[in-house]
Write a protein that holds these residues in place. Structure first.
Motif, mmCIF file in Angstrom:
data_model
loop_
_atom_site.group_PDB
_atom_site.id
_atom_site.type_symbol
_atom_site.label_atom_id
_atom_site.label_comp_id
_atom_site.label_asym_id
_atom_site.label_seq_id
_atom_site.Cartn_x
_atom_site.Cartn_y
_atom_site.Cartn_z
ATOM 1 N N LEU A 1 0.841 -1.210 0.000
ATOM 2 C CA LEU A 1 0.000 0.000 0.000
ATOM 3 C C LEU A 1 0.874 1.257 0.000
ATOM 4 O O LEU A 1 0.602 2.217 -0.724
ATOM 5 N N GLY A 2 1.936 1.219 0.810
ATOM 6 C CA GLY A 2 2.819 2.381 0.898
ATOM 7 C C GLY A 2 3.500 2.664 -0.435
ATOM 8 O O GLY A 2 3.588 3.822 -0.860
ATOM 9 N N ASP A 3 3.987 1.599 -1.103
ATOM 10 C CA ASP A 3 4.644 1.789 -2.406
ATOM 11 C C ASP A 3 3.681 2.379 -3.430
ATOM 12 O O ASP A 3 4.086 3.112 -4.329
ATOM 13 N N ALA A 4 2.394 2.011 -3.298
ATOM 14 C CA ALA A 4 1.389 2.548 -4.234
ATOM 15 C C ALA A 4 0.902 3.927 -3.802
ATOM 16 O O ALA A 4 0.064 4.520 -4.461
ATOM 17 N N ARG A 5 1.426 4.404 -2.687
ATOM 18 C CA ARG A 5 1.022 5.691 -2.084
ATOM 19 C C ARG A 5 -0.458 5.694 -1.695
ATOM 20 O O ARG A 5 -1.164 6.699 -1.835
ATOM 21 N N ALA A 6 -0.903 4.545 -1.231
ATOM 22 C CA ALA A 6 -2.254 4.421 -0.666
ATOM 23 C C ALA A 6 -2.139 4.564 0.856
ATOM 24 O O ALA A 6 -1.069 4.321 1.421
ATOM 25 N N PRO A 7 -3.217 4.970 1.530
ATOM 26 C CA PRO A 7 -3.157 5.103 2.990
ATOM 27 C C PRO A 7 -2.862 3.756 3.658
ATOM 28 O O PRO A 7 -3.307 2.709 3.172
ATOM 29 N N VAL A 8 -2.104 3.791 4.753
ATOM 30 C CA VAL A 8 -1.860 2.562 5.521
ATOM 31 C C VAL A 8 -2.333 2.679 6.970
ATOM 32 O O VAL A 8 -2.360 1.694 7.692
ATOM 33 N N THR A 9 -2.672 3.892 7.407
ATOM 34 C CA THR A 9 -3.239 4.049 8.750
ATOM 35 C C THR A 9 -4.565 4.817 8.630
ATOM 36 O O THR A 9 -4.812 5.497 7.627
ATOM 37 N N PHE A 10 -5.379 4.719 9.657
ATOM 38 C CA PHE A 10 -6.683 5.409 9.626
ATOM 39 C C PHE A 10 -6.486 6.927 9.542
ATOM 40 O O PHE A 10 -7.295 7.620 8.924
ATOM 41 N N ASP A 11 -5.397 7.437 10.145
ATOM 42 C CA ASP A 11 -5.147 8.881 10.096
ATOM 43 C C ASP A 11 -4.829 9.361 8.685
ATOM 44 O O ASP A 11 -4.943 10.551 8.395
ATOM 45 N N GLN A 12 -4.373 8.442 7.824
ATOM 46 C CA GLN A 12 -4.030 8.839 6.454
ATOM 47 C C GLN A 12 -5.229 8.799 5.505
ATOM 48 O O GLN A 12 -5.108 9.177 4.350
ATOM 49 N N LEU A 13 -6.366 8.303 5.983
ATOM 50 C CA LEU A 13 -7.564 8.292 5.124
ATOM 51 C C LEU A 13 -8.062 9.722 4.919
ATOM 52 O O LEU A 13 -7.922 10.566 5.801
ATOM 53 N N ARG A 14 -8.624 9.987 3.734
ATOM 54 C CA ARG A 14 -9.195 11.302 3.436
ATOM 55 C C ARG A 14 -10.620 11.147 2.944
ATOM 56 O O ARG A 14 -10.832 10.507 1.923
ATOM 57 N N PRO A 15 -11.625 11.741 3.647
ATOM 58 C CA PRO A 15 -11.459 12.442 4.914
ATOM 59 C C PRO A 15 -11.068 11.486 6.045
ATOM 60 O O PRO A 15 -11.398 10.301 6.003
ATOM 61 N N THR A 16 -10.395 12.055 7.048
ATOM 62 C CA THR A 16 -9.912 11.243 8.166
ATOM 63 C C THR A 16 -11.034 11.003 9.173
ATOM 64 O O THR A 16 -11.623 11.972 9.660
ATOM 65 N N PRO A 17 -11.342 9.738 9.458
ATOM 66 C CA PRO A 17 -12.386 9.502 10.469
ATOM 67 C C PRO A 17 -11.884 9.891 11.855
ATOM 68 O O PRO A 17 -10.691 9.783 12.139
ATOM 69 N N ASP A 18 -12.807 10.348 12.675
ATOM 70 C CA ASP A 18 -12.470 10.710 14.045
ATOM 71 C C ASP A 18 -11.906 9.487 14.777
ATOM 72 O O ASP A 18 -12.368 8.366 14.588
ATOM 73 N N ARG A 19 -10.898 9.733 15.617
ATOM 74 C CA ARG A 19 -10.246 8.621 16.332
ATOM 75 C C ARG A 19 -11.242 7.814 17.180
ATOM 76 O O ARG A 19 -11.164 6.600 17.255
ATOM 77 N N THR A 20 -12.173 8.499 17.802
ATOM 78 C CA THR A 20 -13.135 7.773 18.645
ATOM 79 C C THR A 20 -14.041 6.880 17.794
ATOM 80 O O THR A 20 -14.444 5.801 18.226
ATOM 81 N N VAL A 21 -14.332 7.339 16.571
ATOM 82 C CA VAL A 21 -15.152 6.525 15.657
ATOM 83 C C VAL A 21 -14.357 5.289 15.214
ATOM 84 O O VAL A 21 -14.894 4.179 15.138
ATOM 85 N N VAL A 22 -13.071 5.487 14.942
ATOM 86 C CA VAL A 22 -12.232 4.350 14.539
ATOM 87 C C VAL A 22 -12.196 3.306 15.658
ATOM 88 O O VAL A 22 -12.414 2.109 15.419
ATOM 89 N N VAL A 23 -11.954 3.759 16.885
ATOM 90 C CA VAL A 23 -11.877 2.820 18.020
ATOM 91 C C VAL A 23 -13.214 2.103 18.193
ATOM 92 O O VAL A 23 -13.258 0.892 18.434
ATOM 93 N N TRP A 24 -14.302 2.837 18.037
ATOM 94 C CA TRP A 24 -15.656 2.239 18.134
ATOM 95 C C TRP A 24 -15.818 1.133 17.070
ATOM 96 O O TRP A 24 -16.293 0.032 17.376
ATOM 97 N N ALA A 25 -15.409 1.425 15.831
ATOM 98 C CA ALA A 25 -15.560 0.430 14.755
ATOM 99 C C ALA A 25 -14.694 -0.797 15.030
ATOM 100 O O ALA A 25 -15.131 -1.938 14.832
ATOM 101 N N LEU A 26 -13.476 -0.577 15.495
ATOM 102 C CA LEU A 26 -12.565 -1.707 15.743
ATOM 103 C C LEU A 26 -13.070 -2.565 16.905
ATOM 104 O O LEU A 26 -12.921 -3.782 16.913
#
Ligand SMILES: [Zn+2]
Length: 324
Positions: free
Chosen positions: A260-285
């Motif tokens: 993913l990194g070599d393709a310049r795709a996001p690899v962490t939730f913070d790199q997603l655009r738009p970036t989901p709120d951290r509390t929402v990410v934790v809730w989903a996980l």
């Protein structure tokens, strides 16, 4: 049907994901009569769409492992090594060409489109999306459901699935470490209750309809789990033999991150655009295994007492540590 981008694997299957009662549900649709994939057309699609396609493609590793696990415990006995092998065809060379993919080079984009097409056919042949939809897809579904509920846009399906695939690989490793240590006890009392499920999804809509829809399917799974704890225990007891099979399906999170990194795709939730709120990410996980009736690694983790808030935080920190 003319495919305009190599962005998802859904062009070539006979199923569609619909919102039912506010929850993402796989629904039978129909096969396309014909699918036209023109390398010139798909290589001129926006690069973000191609990178999303890679994210959807890498779901096959953790989804395949979840599908195997569901078969091993006896919840869904449809696992097919032949289908897995068909999906694997061409994927290893695709991963090594991820740099070219990220630049939209026609050869690499065509290779991705072929892999995605085979993935769609595999899901159709399996009669379910399980070959390419496990934990990583339920995380993505919840992120999208929450964004919809809040009236917010969400990152593309494939980009979310790519990040969630890395997380799922790390979650698998987290649970396997506990299993390798031995002495694991499965406790039926850890299976989520109706109250826990309704509470987990209460904020998705004011009427509670989405939470009830999630419970409707989770209830079937929870009933099955309670009635089959001894079957689950025998899988845990015989874990080394299952681990050998799972090793053939899973790729380490680092391998997926590199692609993913070599393709310049996001690899962490913070790199997603738009970036989901951290509390929402934790809730989903935390809650992704409670939204539907498919058995996966988090159902086993929950039974082991290995999916507490601390476990979620630990695995999420590991994911953040892999950011390039
Ligand atoms: Zn997908």
């Amino acid at each position: 049907m003319v495919q305009s981008a190599a962005s998802v694997n859904g062009f070539s299957d006979d199923q569609s994901v619909l919102l039912i009662g506010g929850a993402k549900r796989t629904t039978p649709s129909r096969w396309p009569d014909a699918l036209v994939i023109d390398p010139l057309v798909i290589s001129r699609a926006p690069l973000e769409m191609t990178r999303s396609g890679l994210g959807d493609q890498v779901s096959m590793f953790t989804a395949g492992a979840d599908w195997y696990l569901a078969n091993a415990v006896g919840f869904d006995t449809s696992f097919s090594p032949a289908i897995v092998s068909m999906m694997r065809d061409g994927v290893d060379s695709l991963l090594t060409a991820s740099r070219e993919l990220g630049r939209g080079e026609a050869c690499a984009v065509s290779a991705l489109a072929e892999c995605l097409m085979r993935g769609g056919v595999a899901m159709g042949a399996a009669g379910r999306t399980a070959p390419s939809s496990g934990l990583e897809h339920t995380i993505s579904h919840l992120l999208e459901m929450r964004a919809d509920a809040d009236g917010q846009p969400s990152a593309s399906h494939g980009s979310q699935v790519g990040v969630a695939s890395v997380f799922a690989a790390l979650a698998w490793r987290h649970v396997r470490r506990r299993l390798d240590e031995g002495g694991v006890t499965l406790l039926a009392k850890n299976v989520a209750t109706r109250e826990r499920v309704l509470d987990a999804f209460a904020e998705l809509d004011s009427s509670g309809a989405t939470a009830r829809e999630c419970w409707r399917l989770y209830e079937r799974k929870s009933t099955w789990i309670r009635e089959h704890v001894s079957d689950l225990e025998s899988v845990v007891t015989n874990w080394p033999s299952h681990a050998l099979e799972i090793d053939r399906l899973l790729e380490p999170g680092e391998v997926v991150v590199a692609a993913l990194g070599d393709a310049r795709a996001p690899v962490t939730f913070d790199q997603l655009r738009p970036t989901p709120d951290r509390t929402v990410v934790v809730w989903a996980l935390t809650n992704s295994h409670l939204m539907r009736d498919r058995f996966g690694i988090l159902d086993l983790a929950d039974l082991m007492g290995a999916w507490t808030p601390d476990d979620v935080t630990t695995v999420l920190s590991e994911l953040d540590g892999l950011a390039p």
